[in-house]
Scaffold this active site. Sequence first.
Site, PDB file in Angstrom:
ATOM      1  N   ASP A  40     -25.496   3.450   0.269  1.00  0.00           N
ATOM      2  CA  ASP A  40     -24.750   4.698   0.033  1.00  0.00           C
ATOM      3  C   ASP A  40     -25.321   5.349  -1.224  1.00  0.00           C
ATOM      4  O   ASP A  40     -26.080   4.717  -1.969  1.00  0.00           O
ATOM      5  CB  ASP A  40     -23.242   4.402  -0.145  1.00  0.00           C
ATOM      6  CG  ASP A  40     -22.367   5.605   0.192  1.00  0.00           C
ATOM      7  OD1 ASP A  40     -22.558   6.674  -0.415  1.00  0.00           O
ATOM      8  OD2 ASP A  40     -21.500   5.475   1.073  1.00  0.00           O
ATOM      9  N   GLY A  83     -15.835  15.486   5.155  1.00  0.00           N
ATOM     10  CA  GLY A  83     -14.577  15.644   4.413  1.00  0.00           C
ATOM     11  C   GLY A  83     -13.525  16.138   5.378  1.00  0.00           C
ATOM     12  O   GLY A  83     -13.712  16.079   6.598  1.00  0.00           O
ATOM     13  N   TYR A 154     -20.465  20.741  11.896  1.00  0.00           N
ATOM     14  CA  TYR A 154     -20.254  19.287  11.946  1.00  0.00           C
ATOM     15  C   TYR A 154     -20.248  18.799  13.404  1.00  0.00           C
ATOM     16  O   TYR A 154     -20.881  17.798  13.746  1.00  0.00           O
ATOM     17  CB  TYR A 154     -18.925  18.979  11.250  1.00  0.00           C
ATOM     18  CG  TYR A 154     -18.496  17.536  11.240  1.00  0.00           C
ATOM     19  CD1 TYR A 154     -19.214  16.577  10.532  1.00  0.00           C
ATOM     20  CD2 TYR A 154     -17.341  17.132  11.906  1.00  0.00           C
ATOM     21  CE1 TYR A 154     -18.789  15.257  10.505  1.00  0.00           C
ATOM     22  CE2 TYR A 154     -16.910  15.822  11.872  1.00  0.00           C
ATOM     23  CZ  TYR A 154     -17.638  14.883  11.172  1.00  0.00           C
ATOM     24  OH  TYR A 154     -17.209  13.580  11.139  1.00  0.00           O
ATOM     25  N   ASN A 183      -9.599  11.335  13.301  1.00  0.00           N
ATOM     26  CA  ASN A 183      -8.611  11.068  12.234  1.00  0.00           C
ATOM     27  C   ASN A 183      -8.347   9.583  12.006  1.00  0.00           C
ATOM     28  O   ASN A 183      -7.288   9.062  12.359  1.00  0.00           O
ATOM     29  CB  ASN A 183      -7.277  11.770  12.537  1.00  0.00           C
ATOM     30  CG  ASN A 183      -7.432  13.259  12.574  1.00  0.00           C
ATOM     31  OD1 ASN A 183      -7.999  13.851  11.669  1.00  0.00           O
ATOM     32  ND2 ASN A 183      -6.990  13.875  13.649  1.00  0.00           N
ATOM     33  N   LYS A 197      -8.847  14.143   3.569  1.00  0.00           N
ATOM     34  CA  LYS A 197      -8.410  14.590   4.894  1.00  0.00           C
ATOM     35  C   LYS A 197      -6.886  14.691   4.882  1.00  0.00           C
ATOM     36  O   LYS A 197      -6.247  14.406   3.874  1.00  0.00           O
ATOM     37  CB  LYS A 197      -8.915  13.618   5.957  1.00  0.00           C
ATOM     38  CG  LYS A 197     -10.432  13.486   5.918  1.00  0.00           C
ATOM     39  CD  LYS A 197     -10.978  12.840   7.168  1.00  0.00           C
ATOM     40  CE  LYS A 197     -12.491  12.842   7.148  1.00  0.00           C
ATOM     41  NZ  LYS A 197     -13.076  11.699   6.475  1.00  0.00           N
ATOM     42  N   GLN A 223       0.082  22.231  15.073  1.00  0.00           N
ATOM     43  CA  GLN A 223      -1.175  21.706  15.611  1.00  0.00           C
ATOM     44  C   GLN A 223      -1.031  20.181  15.758  1.00  0.00           C
ATOM     45  O   GLN A 223      -0.452  19.523  14.895  1.00  0.00           O
ATOM     46  CB  GLN A 223      -2.382  22.116  14.741  1.00  0.00           C
ATOM     47  CG  GLN A 223      -2.422  21.650  13.313  1.00  0.00           C
ATOM     48  CD  GLN A 223      -1.665  22.541  12.327  1.00  0.00           C
ATOM     49  OE1 GLN A 223      -0.661  23.131  12.647  1.00  0.00           O
ATOM     50  NE2 GLN A 223      -2.152  22.611  11.094  1.00  0.00           N
TER      51      GLN A 223
HETATM   52  P1  NAD Z   1     -16.700   9.018   3.869  1.00  0.00           P
HETATM   53  O1  NAD Z   1     -17.053  10.357   3.293  1.00  0.00           O
HETATM   54  O2  NAD Z   1     -15.641   8.257   3.157  1.00  0.00           O
HETATM   55  O3  NAD Z   1     -18.008   8.118   3.998  1.00  0.00           O
HETATM   56  C1  NAD Z   1     -19.290   8.643   4.225  1.00  0.00           C
HETATM   57  C2  NAD Z   1     -20.209   8.057   3.183  1.00  0.00           C
HETATM   58  O4  NAD Z   1     -21.556   8.539   3.421  1.00  0.00           O
HETATM   59  C3  NAD Z   1     -19.846   8.472   1.747  1.00  0.00           C
HETATM   60  O5  NAD Z   1     -19.574   7.339   0.942  1.00  0.00           O
HETATM   61  C4  NAD Z   1     -21.060   9.218   1.262  1.00  0.00           C
HETATM   62  O6  NAD Z   1     -21.348   9.040  -0.112  1.00  0.00           O
HETATM   63  C5  NAD Z   1     -22.172   8.660   2.154  1.00  0.00           C
HETATM   64  N1  NAD Z   1     -23.317   9.570   2.171  1.00  0.00           N
HETATM   65  C6  NAD Z   1     -23.297  10.923   2.205  1.00  0.00           C
HETATM   66  N2  NAD Z   1     -24.544  11.403   2.132  1.00  0.00           N
HETATM   67  C7  NAD Z   1     -25.370  10.324   2.058  1.00  0.00           C
HETATM   68  C8  NAD Z   1     -26.783  10.191   1.946  1.00  0.00           C
HETATM   69  N3  NAD Z   1     -27.573  11.277   1.888  1.00  0.00           N
HETATM   70  N4  NAD Z   1     -27.313   8.952   1.908  1.00  0.00           N
HETATM   71  C9  NAD Z   1     -26.499   7.828   1.947  1.00  0.00           C
HETATM   72  N5  NAD Z   1     -25.156   7.912   2.023  1.00  0.00           N
HETATM   73  C10 NAD Z   1     -24.602   9.154   2.083  1.00  0.00           C
HETATM   74  O7  NAD Z   1     -16.298   9.270   5.397  1.00  0.00           O
HETATM   75  P2  NAD Z   1     -15.588   8.294   6.428  1.00  0.00           P
HETATM   76  O8  NAD Z   1     -14.257   8.872   6.713  1.00  0.00           O
HETATM   77  O9  NAD Z   1     -15.683   6.897   5.972  1.00  0.00           O
HETATM   78  O10 NAD Z   1     -16.490   8.530   7.720  1.00  0.00           O
HETATM   79  C11 NAD Z   1     -17.515   7.613   8.125  1.00  0.00           C
HETATM   80  C12 NAD Z   1     -18.221   8.175   9.357  1.00  0.00           C
HETATM   81  O11 NAD Z   1     -17.266   8.382  10.409  1.00  0.00           O
HETATM   82  C13 NAD Z   1     -18.902   9.519   9.126  1.00  0.00           C
HETATM   83  O12 NAD Z   1     -20.111   9.562   9.837  1.00  0.00           O
HETATM   84  C14 NAD Z   1     -17.921  10.515   9.714  1.00  0.00           C
HETATM   85  O13 NAD Z   1     -18.560  11.702  10.148  1.00  0.00           O
HETATM   86  C15 NAD Z   1     -17.348   9.723  10.879  1.00  0.00           C
HETATM   87  N6  NAD Z   1     -15.997  10.196  11.266  1.00  0.00           N
HETATM   88  C16 NAD Z   1     -14.929   9.943  10.455  1.00  0.00           C
HETATM   89  C17 NAD Z   1     -13.677  10.376  10.840  1.00  0.00           C
HETATM   90  C18 NAD Z   1     -12.451  10.097   9.999  1.00  0.00           C
HETATM   91  O14 NAD Z   1     -11.349  10.456  10.415  1.00  0.00           O
HETATM   92  N7  NAD Z   1     -12.549   9.466   8.837  1.00  0.00           N
HETATM   93  C19 NAD Z   1     -13.512  11.120  12.022  1.00  0.00           C
HETATM   94  C20 NAD Z   1     -14.640  11.380  12.804  1.00  0.00           C
HETATM   95  C21 NAD Z   1     -15.884  10.895  12.433  1.00  0.00           C
END
Ligand code: NAD
Length: 326
Positions: A40, A83, A154, A183, A197, A223
């Site tokens: 990360d 986010g 996204y 979510n 979120k 919603q």
């Molecule tokens: P999060 O933002 O907490 O985690 C994502 C991590 O990726 C962060 O710690 C960030 O620092 C890291 N990151 C960003 N850019 C980077 C880079 N260039 N190199 C290395 N690391 C990098 O988000 P999350 O909620 O834990 O989501 C994890 C995954 O699940 C993501 O791909 C997100 O799109 C997907 N997702 C999450 C949700 C949800 O409800 N949380 C819903 C749909 C999809």
Amino acid sequence: MDSKIAAPQKKVAVTGAGGFIGHHLVNALKKKGHWVRGIDIKNPEFTKSEADEFWFADLRNKDMALKLLTEMDEVYALAADVGGVGHLSRWNYEIIKNNLEIDTNTIEAVLKSKGKKILYTSSACVYPLYKQKTNNPLPLKEEDAMPADPEGAYGWEKLTAEQILEHASRDHGLQIRIARFQNVYGPEETFEGGREKVVGALCRKIAIAKEGESIEVWGDGLQKRSFCYVDDCVISLIELMESSYSKPLNVSIDKTITINNLTKLIIKSSGKKLKIKNISGPEGVRGRMPDVSMRKKVLKYIPKTSIQKGLNNVYLWVESEINRGK
Ligand code: NAD
């Protein structure tokens, strides 16, 4: 022969291991006995990672992706610029550019890796807007993602990454798993700073509110969304990786709740008397509900956490974090 011999330890990488779901996933993989490399650009916000190695690396840099992923048996690809609805609707250019760089570098490195196996975390934002215009839409099946009309940059990024994975699988034998989330929530999710979120943001607002005050909720609050507790999510991810299923799969819950009712449940956990004030703000689609019939066929695990219990856990955790910081 001893039937209790443990499965061989795998070398597994989790990208986005400093993020909310990635951090929980690392801990779950360690409990299963795997050797885990977390990657990360930042540390987990609240507790230390249990990864065997934690690398600070920007996966927009292809050399870094190659260096850190090629010796792995399996890669869980969670890193993303992401986010809540506020962040996603404001930073479209950065999101599509940063995330496609992360996605293509990660996929390229996994193609060259020992195990050639990747689990990619996609999103319900891939589903077409034209199917989500009412408060009570039909449940979205995986194949409904086409014809495409995803939500924002996204949604386009996630759908494009799914396509790249499917081509890499067909043309070059990449083993792919694709989880579509909607979510995911739980303790240690971000609750302030602009990337929070809906659950994290509401818990924060409610924890700092004084008795009798109003909690601002974006939109009319009618919603509808579905919510999946993080423990249920990461167990499902590990089972999906171990399965042989290579098409996109809804890893989410087939129950929805309005955002106003979600707010009421969190207020209940707080024990406070608070009102809801609906204000204008980004609110996303009117209603979204996944069809999970394929998940039930592919995965044995049945999500166990009720929304009341899950929200109560998150609220108490956010409240204690806020009190600790005072
Ligand atoms: P999060 O933002 O907490 O985690 C994502 C991590 O990726 C962060 O710690 C960030 O620092 C890291 N990151 C960003 N850019 C980077 C880079 N260039 N190199 C290395 N690391 C990098 O988000 P999350 O909620 O834990 O989501 C994890 C995954 O699940 C993501 O791909 C997100 O799109 C997907 N997702 C999450 C949700 C949800 O409800 N949380 C819903 C749909 C999809």
